[in-house]
Design a protein around this motif. Structure first.
Motif, PDB file in Angstrom:
ATOM      1  N   LYS A   5       3.825   2.085  -3.550  1.00 54.85           N
ATOM      2  CA  LYS A   5       2.521   1.724  -2.993  1.00 54.85           C
ATOM      3  C   LYS A   5       2.363   2.238  -1.566  1.00 54.85           C
ATOM      4  O   LYS A   5       1.345   2.872  -1.224  1.00 54.85           O
ATOM      5  CB  LYS A   5       2.328   0.213  -3.011  1.00 54.85           C
ATOM      6  N   ALA A   6       3.359   1.998  -0.724  1.00 54.40           N
ATOM      7  CA  ALA A   6       3.273   2.438   0.665  1.00 54.40           C
ATOM      8  C   ALA A   6       3.196   3.965   0.739  1.00 54.40           C
ATOM      9  O   ALA A   6       2.438   4.523   1.550  1.00 54.40           O
ATOM     10  CB  ALA A   6       4.481   1.941   1.458  1.00 54.40           C
ATOM     11  N   THR A   7       3.945   4.635  -0.120  1.00 52.33           N
ATOM     12  CA  THR A   7       3.959   6.100  -0.133  1.00 52.33           C
ATOM     13  C   THR A   7       2.575   6.655  -0.434  1.00 52.33           C
ATOM     14  O   THR A   7       2.045   7.496   0.302  1.00 52.33           O
ATOM     15  CB  THR A   7       4.977   6.619  -1.157  1.00 52.33           C
ATOM     16  N   LEU A   8       1.967   6.184  -1.504  1.00 52.31           N
ATOM     17  CA  LEU A   8       0.664   6.713  -1.911  1.00 52.31           C
ATOM     18  C   LEU A   8      -0.448   6.251  -0.981  1.00 52.31           C
ATOM     19  O   LEU A   8      -1.382   7.017  -0.680  1.00 52.31           O
ATOM     20  CB  LEU A   8       0.360   6.309  -3.349  1.00 52.31           C
ATOM     21  N   ASP A   9      -0.375   5.011  -0.491  1.00 52.34           N
ATOM     22  CA  ASP A   9      -1.382   4.528   0.459  1.00 52.34           C
ATOM     23  C   ASP A   9      -1.356   5.345   1.742  1.00 52.34           C
ATOM     24  O   ASP A   9      -2.410   5.705   2.295  1.00 52.34           O
ATOM     25  CB  ASP A   9      -1.148   3.045   0.795  1.00 52.34           C
TER      26      ASP A   9
END
Length: 470
Positions: free
Chosen positions: A457-461
């Motif tokens: 999630k953090a990567t794509l956000d």
């Protein structure tokens, strides 16, 4: 030329961004990324040919269709330097002798930034070999590049599949024929190891995962990988995302993702990252012969497949140009006694045919004289592609008319066969077509953090937040 994405993409992406900011046009100034977004229905849009064919005899008989030009010079500028630049210049020697055209070639490692200065300063070459479709389409959108003649267009369409033609087009007009190519969609392995273990080449993604599970059940790790590449660390991870996106959701969604018509943290992109993670973040799968999952981040991409040489790794996904990194003394080929070979990275969904990802070059012209057209026409031909391949081991093309018997290297021959397969669906490297802040920036860096433990999630956000507002 063996395409090494890590060596040039930062400057290339920067050049594309600067050009887009510095050029203006009455047409849409946002370059198309090719694929389904670029119309190739350019009937009637291409200028008529200026070439006047002549009759030639002897060794020059086949060159009469290009015309005769006494003392003419065509300037050509590219990023291809020696030794590859030397092979390139040898490839058109007979053409020069027969037509009377001297091709004044300059190879420049700083091409991606210098070409913008040359064009904006009114000092453009007659022809540029452009290694990225976004850059070609930026010049085209600004009115700087000349549309290809109908003769060049017809030759290109006869020799290349429509996916390639779309990447040389902008706003329904064709500007530049493809030239060289590279194939990303390969998995390297050892035929000798497979034969000894009784393993077969997987034909589908599920079969490849099942094979990985079978190997892992023996206590061995099947996959080896590495993303360290200096300032371009992370690019090999983006290739995995692109390959899986193309296989899982097909070319239309791939194009939407590359063009940001769906956000980077869309559910489909989440699904793709999760599928990559099932291999890359599986401690039972990686990092064979090297270390744990996090060792992928510190392993140089050029060394990441080498554990196969020592029979410590079974599978390594990397492009055809990775062949330059194998140590001497190992046999390359498909026989059960060979040390190293590759297979086509298998599909996930039969609805999408045979998806392949790669890169290449395009021949664009900034002047529209007959001699410039003649050079473009020759470089679009199967005869030229065959000439280049004969003298330049390791160079490959997706030209349908190239003589495939001249590719003596087994992986080169395999790659050309895959690239020229009429059933294949080709897409250009996605991160190359994204804005530089993403494709050569956050996409690389966030995928590196992901390998080091950052959440999906953090990567794509974070990548989505980095996408430029305009």
């Amino acid at each position: 030329m063996r395409f090494k994405k890590a060596s040039a993409l930062v400057t290339l992406a920067t050049a594309v961004t600067l050009l887009a900011a510095g050029c203006s046009s009455s047409k849409n100034n946002t370059p198309s990324t090719g694929g389904s977004s670029s119309s190739t229905d350019n009937s009637g849009a291409q200028p008529a040919s200026k070439i006047k064919p002549v009759t030639m005899t002897g060794d020059c008989a086949a060159y009469g269709k290009y015309g005769k030009y006494s003392g003419a010079t065509v300037t050509m500028y590219a990023s291809i330097t020696d030794p590859e630049g030397g092979y390139l210049q040898q490839s058109w020697k007979q053409f020069e002798t027969c037509t009377g055209i001297t091709i004044q070639y300059t190879g420049d490692k700083e091409f991606e930034t210098a070409i913008k200065t040359k064009v904006e300063g009114g000092n453009a070459p007659d022809i540029a070999i452009i290694p990225q479709p976004g850059l070609l389409q930026t010049f085209a959108s600004a009115g700087k590049l000349k549309p290809a003649s109908q003769a060049v267009t017809d030759e290109a369409k006869a020799n290349w599949v429509k996916d390639w033609i779309s990447y040389g087009s902008f706003d329904g007009v064709f500007f530049g024929a493809p030239m060289g190519a590279n194939l990303k969609s390969l998995v390297w392995y050892s035929p000798k190891m497979f034969a000894k273990a009784g393993y077969s080449i997987p034909k589908t993604w599920d079969e490849m995962v099942a094979l990985s599970d079978k190997i892992a059940a023996t206590g061995q790790k099947p996959w080896c990988a590495g993303i360290e590449s200096g300032t371009a660390t992370g690019w090999t991870a983006t290739d995995w995302m692109e390959e899986v996106m193309l296989r899982m959701y097909g070319p239309d969604v791939y194009d939407q993702w590359v063009q940001h018509k769906i956000p980077f943290n869309d559910q489909k992109v989440q699904d793709v990252l999760a599928a990559v993670g099932k291999i890359w973040k599986n401690p039972k799968y990686v990092n064979a012969g090297i270390g744990d999952v996090q060792s992928i981040a510190t392993t140089a991409f050029a060394k990441a497949g080498l554990p196969i040489e020592k029979q410590k790794c079974w599978l390594h996904q990397q492009a055809n140009f990775y062949g330059a990194n194998w140590d001497k003394g190992y046999t390359i080929g498909p026989k059960s006694t060979d040390d190293i070979y590759a297979f086509y990275e298998p599909p996930m969904n039969t609805n999408f045919g045979n998806p392949i990802e790669g890169g290449g070059e395009f021949v664009g012209a900034f002047t529209d004289t007959a001699q410039v057209e003649a050079v473009q026409l020759y470089l679009a031909s199967g005869e030229w592609a065959t000439s280049r391949a004969k003298i330049h081991p390791g160079w490959i093309s997706a030209n349908q008319k190239v003589d495939k018997t001249v590719f003596t290297d087994p992986v080169d021959a395999l790659s050309v066969g895959i690239l020229t397969d009429p059933k294949a669906t080709f897409r250009f490297d996605g991160s190359d077509a994204m804005p530089s802040a993403v494709g050569a920036g956050s996409f690389w860096s966030e995928m590196t953090k992901w390998i080091q433990g950052q959440s999906d999630k953090a990567t794509l956000d974070n990548i989505e937040k980095s996408w430029p507002a305009s």
